[in-house]
Design an enzyme around this catalytic site. Structure first.
Site, PDB file in Angstrom:
ATOM      1  CE1 TYR A 114       2.362 -10.300 -56.004  1.00 23.16           C
ATOM      2  CE2 TYR A 114       2.146  -8.693 -54.237  1.00 23.16           C
ATOM      3  CZ  TYR A 114       2.769  -9.134 -55.404  1.00 23.16           C
ATOM      4  OH  TYR A 114       3.785  -8.396 -55.943  1.00 23.16           O
ATOM      5  CE1 TYR A 153       3.097  -5.241 -51.987  1.00 26.29           C
ATOM      6  CE2 TYR A 153       2.423  -5.259 -54.281  1.00 26.29           C
ATOM      7  CZ  TYR A 153       3.313  -5.622 -53.300  1.00 26.29           C
ATOM      8  OH  TYR A 153       4.417  -6.362 -53.625  1.00 26.29           O
ATOM      9  NE  ARG A 163       8.043  -2.603 -53.798  1.00 25.69           N
ATOM     10  CZ  ARG A 163       8.458  -3.469 -54.713  1.00 25.69           C
ATOM     11  NH1 ARG A 163       8.173  -4.737 -54.612  1.00 25.69           N
ATOM     12  NH2 ARG A 163       9.189  -3.062 -55.750  1.00 25.69           N
ATOM     13  CG  HIS A 166       6.140  -4.834 -58.368  1.00 26.98           C
ATOM     14  ND1 HIS A 166       5.501  -4.230 -57.318  1.00 26.98           N
ATOM     15  CD2 HIS A 166       6.354  -6.119 -57.978  1.00 26.98           C
ATOM     16  CE1 HIS A 166       5.346  -5.084 -56.326  1.00 26.98           C
ATOM     17  NE2 HIS A 166       5.844  -6.245 -56.702  1.00 26.98           N
ATOM     18  CG  HIS A 168       7.636 -10.341 -58.489  1.00 21.15           C
ATOM     19  ND1 HIS A 168       8.661 -10.085 -57.619  1.00 21.15           N
ATOM     20  CD2 HIS A 168       6.529  -9.807 -57.924  1.00 21.15           C
ATOM     21  CE1 HIS A 168       8.194  -9.439 -56.555  1.00 21.15           C
ATOM     22  NE2 HIS A 168       6.896  -9.254 -56.721  1.00 21.15           N
TER      23      HIS A 168
END
Lengths: 248, 208
Positions: A114, A153, A163, A166, A168
């Site tokens: 991110y 990640y 995770r 995905h 959000h």
């Protein structure tokens, strides 16, 4: 626990939130809930004027580039990764399309990193990708984002927890009471099975509705693959006229 | 008359620790070209008493939550919401955004909101509600956001008649929803509203 008297408000507003399709607040497999989930029961409140209202949105507030994550942070080249089209429709529980409602998305880059000061995963940043997107639904409740598929990640939860890929999704709907933030997963991802966040939802079919379906028909030849993710927000409470003859 | 079965509401998932990218992009150094929402709700033209509300969020270990995002929705200084469900929407104050967001500071855990004090809102049932700001709390570890309300401790009479405080919230927990005015001669006046997620003094959260 004292018994709650009937709330004194009109029976207007929205259908009660069905908690059987919503995640449990305390879910020990997702460790961050242990210190943060309230321990007391939520207090029932029939939505008042304060909750059946909420922000409204104008197309003038949205720049069209923010539905194209390949472009909206581009410096000198396209971001790295699998070009991906996310489409879907936003409706309420009665099936009424929700138009001109704001959708905001955020995601990791193709390497699972991110653009955020708190993310210290060793995978690289992509200078041409921020992971931020925003749009309004059209008059039929449809939305569309062009992006790259985010990478999986690891995260600090268990000895080796990852995770699944995905995105959000944040969505408003017509009122403060319909506000919803969720995550969209990708059909076929093997990490979905063991995801503790998805596992916090008690109902397995509700879990599966967060998994976007691979959509070959919408994929664009020599351009991008497509996934479809539809969203449903709380519907208005119905007034029941069934006992009345027609015309009255 | 045949009826289609109801659709299920989409399930919520946590916003996680990187929520700022999508909902408060400036914190991540992202220059969003679409409108974003910050913690200043009122322009200088807004009618009403200028206020600043600030607070921290305390977890079950007694530590401050430093990665939360809060959303606020409030009426204008006359108690009107800029939304079609409010019969007075057309005269709502254009100087007030009504909706805003704040994030907890990553170092101090403090969030702030700058606005005007909302007026008393008359519900559609014709009952007056004491001035309050509606709040939604999002954070890592919250699988679904939490709804709460901020009332004001200098609205003693209005609070004593407020139908939500009086009829929905058990008396010993009411004080968790009331912001405390700070001793200061500053303008705007400052209110403190801390939230406790677990244990003694746990803040009231609503199932709307």
């Amino acid at each position: 626990m004292p018994t709650q008297p009937e709330t004194p408000f009109l029976e207007s507003g929205f259908r009660r939130r069905d908690r059987s399709v919503q995640p449990r607040l305390l879910w020990p497999e997702y460790k961050s809930t242990l210190n943060r989930a309230p321990t007391q029961s939520l207090i029932p409140l029939s939505p008042t004027l304060s909750e059946i209202t909420g922000p409204t949105f104008s197309p003038q507030d949205i720049h069209l580039i923010d539905r194209d994550l390949l472009q909206n942070a581009r410096i000198d080249r396209d971001p790295l990764g699998e070009r991906t089209l996310l489409t879907g429709r936003v409706i309420d529980q009665d099936g009424t399309p929700l138009c001109a409602t704001r959708i905001e998305i955020w995601q990791a880059n193709a390497a699972g990193r991110y653009q955020h000061v708190s993310d210290n995963y060793q995978a690289p940043l992509d200078p041409n990708f921020s992971g931020y997107g925003c749009c309004l639904t059209d008059e039929s409740g449809n939305y569309e984002f062009l992006t790259i598929r985010p990478g999986p990640y690891p995260f600090a939860n268990g000895a080796n927890t990852w995770r699944p890929s995905h995105v959000h999704f944040s969505i408003f709907g017509p009122a403060f009471a319909t506000r919803l933030v969720t995550q969209m997963y990708f059909e076929g991802d093997p990490l979905i099975r063991d995801c503790p966040m998805l596992g916090s939802i008690p109902d397995r079919s509700a879990q599966s509705r967060l998994v976007a379906a691979f959509d070959m028909e919408r994929s664009r030849p020599f351009d991008c693959l497509a996934y479809r993710f539809d969203l449903v927000l709380r519907g208005p409470k119905q007034t029941h006229f069934e006992n009345r003859p027609d015309g009255l | 008359m045949s009826k289609d079965p109801l659709h299920h509401e989409t399930s919520s998932q946590t916003v996680g620790p990187f929520v700022h990218i999508g909902l408060y992009p400036a914190v991540s150094g992202i220059v969003a070209r679409s409108r974003t929402y910050g913690n200043q709700l009122a322009t200088t033209h807004a009618y009403g008493q200028r206020i600043r509300v600030e607070g921290q969020i305390i977890d079950g270990n007694g530590e401050t939550v430093r990665d939360a995002l809060l959303e606020f929705w409030q009426a204008d200084g006359h108690g009107r919401y800029a939304h079609p469900a409010d019969p007075q929407a057309e005269s709502a104050d254009v100087g007030l955004s009504g909706f805003g967001r704040s994030v907890t500071n990553p170092d101090t855990g403090t969030w702030t909101l700058e606005s005007i004090k909302p007026g008393a809102v008359t519900d559609l049932s014709q009952q007056p509600m004491a001035p309050h700001i509606n709040l939604a709390l999002f954070a890592r570890g919250l699988n679904i956001h939490l709804h709460s309300r901020i009332y004001f401790d200098d609205e003693v009479e209005a609070n004593a008649l407020d139908p939500v405080l009086q009829h929905c919230v058990p008396a010993p927990r009411r004080q968790t929803l009331i912001a405390r005015r700070q001793e200061t001669t500053q303008d705007p006046c400052v209110y403190r509203f801390d939230m406790v997620l677990q244990g003694k003094n746990e803040t009231v959260f609503f199932d709307l």
